[in-house]
Motif scaffolding. Structure first.
Motif, short mmCIF file in Angstrom:
data_model
loop_
_atom_site.label_atom_id
_atom_site.label_comp_id
_atom_site.label_asym_id
_atom_site.label_seq_id
_atom_site.Cartn_x
_atom_site.Cartn_y
_atom_site.Cartn_z
N LEU A 70 14.88 6.78 -11.57
CA LEU A 70 13.74 7.25 -10.80
C LEU A 70 13.37 6.15 -9.83
N GLN A 71 13.72 6.34 -8.56
CA GLN A 71 13.35 5.41 -7.51
C GLN A 71 11.96 5.77 -7.02
N MET A 72 11.05 4.82 -7.11
CA MET A 72 9.66 5.06 -6.75
C MET A 72 9.28 4.17 -5.58
N ASN A 73 8.97 4.77 -4.45
CA ASN A 73 8.58 4.05 -3.25
C ASN A 73 7.14 4.38 -2.89
N SER A 74 6.57 3.56 -2.03
CA SER A 74 5.18 3.78 -1.57
C SER A 74 4.25 4.04 -2.74
N LEU A 75 4.34 3.20 -3.73
CA LEU A 75 3.55 3.40 -4.93
C LEU A 75 2.06 3.28 -4.67
N LYS A 76 1.31 4.06 -5.42
CA LYS A 76 -0.15 4.11 -5.29
C LYS A 76 -0.77 3.75 -6.64
N PRO A 77 -2.00 3.27 -6.64
CA PRO A 77 -2.66 2.97 -7.92
C PRO A 77 -2.67 4.16 -8.87
N GLN A 106 2.37 -4.16 -6.36
CA GLN A 106 1.24 -3.88 -5.48
C GLN A 106 1.40 -2.52 -4.84
N ALA A 107 0.29 -1.94 -4.45
CA ALA A 107 0.32 -0.66 -3.75
C ALA A 107 1.21 -0.76 -2.52
N THR A 149 2.45 -0.28 -13.53
CA THR A 149 1.09 -0.60 -13.12
C THR A 149 1.10 -0.93 -11.64
N VAL A 150 0.29 -0.19 -10.87
CA VAL A 150 0.22 -0.40 -9.43
C VAL A 150 -1.17 -0.93 -9.10
N SER A 151 -1.21 -2.13 -8.54
CA SER A 151 -2.49 -2.75 -8.22
C SER A 151 -2.88 -2.44 -6.77
N ARG A 152 -4.17 -2.49 -6.51
CA ARG A 152 -4.67 -2.20 -5.16
C ARG A 152 -4.43 -3.36 -4.22
#
Length: 124
Positions: free
Chosen positions: A80-87, A12-13, A121-124
């Motif tokens: 690759l650490q990915m935080n605060s992901l966006k759609p 999720q976002a 995949t980042v969902s809203r």
């Protein structure tokens, strides 16, 4: 060198994921490493890169402050650490390797070896 990316998924976002790229073959420390992503209908774009020693890192403006690239040469792995992901981060993420003696960081043509990609995949 052969590269195998993993760690993608559906989130999720606002959530986080950590991608890994395992290298095999020639000495991992001979390579600078990069992460790129490609969304459907778009060109492959630079995300982040790290020097062979880990002493230098580079980020696309769109991920700066949210993503962190790191590497463990003893484990032949780049992360690759990915935080605060966006759609808009939704894409197939690829890791890539280039000789540490070669110039450039941000363009796919500068990299000689590529992994198969992992879907994020980042969902809203």
């Amino acid at each position: 060198v052969q590269l195998q990316a993993s760690g993608g998924g559906l989130v999720q976002a606002g959530g986080s994921l950590r991608l890994s790229c395992q290298a095999s073959g020639r000495a991992f420390s001979a390579y600078n490493m990069g992460w790129f992503r490609q969304a459907p209908g778009k060109e492959r774009e630079f995300v982040a890169a790290i020097s062979w020693s880990g002493g230098m890192t580079y980020y696309a403006d769109s991920v700066k402050g949210r993503f962190t690239v790191s590497r463990d040469n003893a484990m032949n792995t780049v992360y690759l650490q990915m935080n605060s992901l966006k759609p808009e981060d939704t894409a197939v993420y690829h890791c890539a390797a280039k000789s540490r003696d070669s110039a450039g960081w941000r363009f796919p043509r500068e990299y000689s070896y590529w992994g198969q990609g992992t879907q994020v995949t980042v969902s809203r």
